[in-house]
Design a protein around this motif. Sequence first.
Motif, PDB file in Angstrom:
ATOM      1  N   PHE A   1       0.927  -1.179   0.015  1.00 54.29           N
ATOM      2  CA  PHE A   1       0.053  -0.153  -0.096  1.00 54.29           C
ATOM      3  C   PHE A   1       0.875   1.061   0.006  1.00 54.29           C
ATOM      4  O   PHE A   1       1.765   1.476   0.778  1.00 54.29           O
ATOM      5  N   ALA A   2       0.524   1.982  -1.129  1.00 54.12           N
ATOM      6  CA  ALA A   2       1.328   3.280  -1.056  1.00 54.12           C
ATOM      7  C   ALA A   2       0.546   4.559  -0.752  1.00 54.12           C
ATOM      8  O   ALA A   2       0.015   5.215  -1.475  1.00 54.12           O
ATOM      9  N   THR A   3       0.244   4.814   0.858  1.00 58.46           N
ATOM     10  CA  THR A   3      -0.980   5.733   0.983  1.00 58.46           C
ATOM     11  C   THR A   3      -2.030   5.521   0.367  1.00 58.46           C
ATOM     12  O   THR A   3      -2.233   5.665  -1.007  1.00 58.46           O
ATOM     13  N   CYS A   4      -3.185   5.171   1.306  1.00 54.30           N
ATOM     14  CA  CYS A   4      -4.361   4.885   0.552  1.00 54.30           C
ATOM     15  C   CYS A   4      -5.496   5.147   1.684  1.00 54.30           C
ATOM     16  O   CYS A   4      -5.350   5.128   2.868  1.00 54.30           O
ATOM     17  N   ASP A   5      -6.826   4.969   1.037  1.00 60.70           N
ATOM     18  CA  ASP A   5      -8.033   5.001   1.890  1.00 60.70           C
ATOM     19  C   ASP A   5      -7.879   3.633   2.865  1.00 60.70           C
ATOM     20  O   ASP A   5      -7.528   2.574   2.225  1.00 60.70           O
ATOM     21  N   ALA A   6      -8.318   3.642   3.946  1.00 59.02           N
ATOM     22  CA  ALA A   6      -8.672   2.597   4.770  1.00 59.02           C
ATOM     23  C   ALA A   6      -9.356   2.884   5.925  1.00 59.02           C
ATOM     24  O   ALA A   6      -9.555   4.119   6.404  1.00 59.02           O
TER      25      ALA A   6
ATOM     26  N   ALA B   1       3.239   8.030   3.081  1.00 64.69           N
ATOM     27  CA  ALA B   1       3.806   9.365   3.207  1.00 64.69           C
ATOM     28  C   ALA B   1       3.656  10.073   4.494  1.00 64.69           C
ATOM     29  O   ALA B   1       2.674  10.031   5.179  1.00 64.69           O
ATOM     30  N   GLU B   2       4.810  10.458   5.165  1.00 63.40           N
ATOM     31  CA  GLU B   2       5.002  10.537   6.612  1.00 63.40           C
ATOM     32  C   GLU B   2       4.032  11.712   7.023  1.00 63.40           C
ATOM     33  O   GLU B   2       3.710  11.733   8.250  1.00 63.40           O
TER      34      GLU B   2
ATOM     35  N   LEU C   1       5.559  -1.058   8.197  1.00 68.68           N
ATOM     36  CA  LEU C   1       5.465   0.224   7.797  1.00 68.68           C
ATOM     37  C   LEU C   1       6.627   1.245   7.612  1.00 68.68           C
ATOM     38  O   LEU C   1       7.503   1.030   8.293  1.00 68.68           O
ATOM     39  N   VAL C   2       6.842   1.701   6.217  1.00 65.81           N
ATOM     40  CA  VAL C   2       8.000   2.488   5.979  1.00 65.81           C
ATOM     41  C   VAL C   2       7.449   3.961   5.716  1.00 65.81           C
ATOM     42  O   VAL C   2       6.662   4.302   4.579  1.00 65.81           O
ATOM     43  N   PRO C   3       7.937   5.091   6.318  1.00 67.57           N
ATOM     44  CA  PRO C   3       7.447   6.363   6.191  1.00 67.57           C
ATOM     45  C   PRO C   3       8.226   6.652   4.947  1.00 67.57           C
ATOM     46  O   PRO C   3       9.388   6.458   4.832  1.00 67.57           O
ATOM     47  N   VAL C   4       7.679   7.511   4.086  1.00 70.32           N
ATOM     48  CA  VAL C   4       8.199   7.983   2.990  1.00 70.32           C
ATOM     49  C   VAL C   4       8.004   9.745   2.962  1.00 70.32           C
ATOM     50  O   VAL C   4       7.189  10.323   3.164  1.00 70.32           O
ATOM     51  N   ALA C   5       9.458  10.251   3.109  1.00 70.89           N
ATOM     52  CA  ALA C   5       9.699  11.712   3.387  1.00 70.89           C
ATOM     53  C   ALA C   5       8.975  12.301   2.018  1.00 70.89           C
ATOM     54  O   ALA C   5       9.255  11.951   0.840  1.00 70.89           O
ATOM     55  N   ASP C   6       8.865  13.696   2.153  1.00 66.05           N
ATOM     56  CA  ASP C   6       8.671  14.600   1.082  1.00 66.05           C
ATOM     57  C   ASP C   6       7.770  13.924   0.170  1.00 66.05           C
ATOM     58  O   ASP C   6       7.842  14.070  -1.275  1.00 66.05           O
ATOM     59  N   SER C   7       6.500  13.499   0.373  1.00 70.06           N
ATOM     60  CA  SER C   7       5.537  13.062  -0.614  1.00 70.06           C
ATOM     61  C   SER C   7       4.174  13.082   0.202  1.00 70.06           C
ATOM     62  O   SER C   7       4.028  13.372   1.324  1.00 70.06           O
TER      63      SER C   7
END
Length: 288
Positions: free
Chosen positions: A127-132, A234-235, A257-263
Amino acid sequence: MARSGMLGEAKKVELPQGVVAYREVGEGPPVVFVHGLLVNADLWRNVVPAVARGGHRCLSPDLPLGSHEIPMRADADLSPVGVADLIGDFLAALDLTDVTLVANDTGGALVQVLMVRRPERIGRVAFATCDALERFFPPVFRFLPPGARLPGSGWVLAQALRPRLFRRLPVTFGWLSRRPVPDEVMDSYLRPARDDGGVRRDLRRFLVGVHRRYTLAAAEEFGSFDRPVLLAWAENDRLFPMSLARRLADLFPDARLVPVADSATFVPEDQPAVLAGLINEFAPVSRR
């Protein structure tokens, strides 16, 4: 509007709901990319090439979420459950097994429904940031389902997004990416609904069915999904906060869970190289 050539060869497949166009590139275990509302396979144009080079067969379908070019059959079920089943039918029609599903935005909600209804072909999910959970849709977009019940609402929505200035408003695409999406890609997203009444019909049929009961019901079954789950989130996203990601991750037996910066929400637009790297680490090159 042709999809980006970086997505590979253009193909079509006949499903019970209608014809679905998709792009395919690469060889190896299958990775299927699931986009969200009012975008199409072009969302993945900067992610797919690196994943294909990593040793994967990448398939990027255009789902009937308002930016597709081939309208579905008039009797097709385009509720969230219906579109989730369409994704399952896509996997079955191409006889894909041990699939890595990669989903963003609304596509994540559809994949969650699919995971509990038809998990047999799924090997793992990213999952790359999504509805849930209760955020299907997030609050800023909750006007869309009731609005879609109004006659002519599909045409009004399509025309309202024609001016480029309006595309960066919070209630349109403004909070979905940190940087503006290129104009030619936005045209790919928005022109089908402007030009085709069948596409607008499909969009409305999906929108009127959106409700958090689908994602909340799916979440009750996540404990039985024993395959790996990656959340590349996206953090500092405004629509889907990190707290939502933590709650979602806690529901799965095997989640990272992996936070993604600047997104923002559109991680494939803001951080495609980061996302591609995470997918290549997550999805095995050889079958289990």
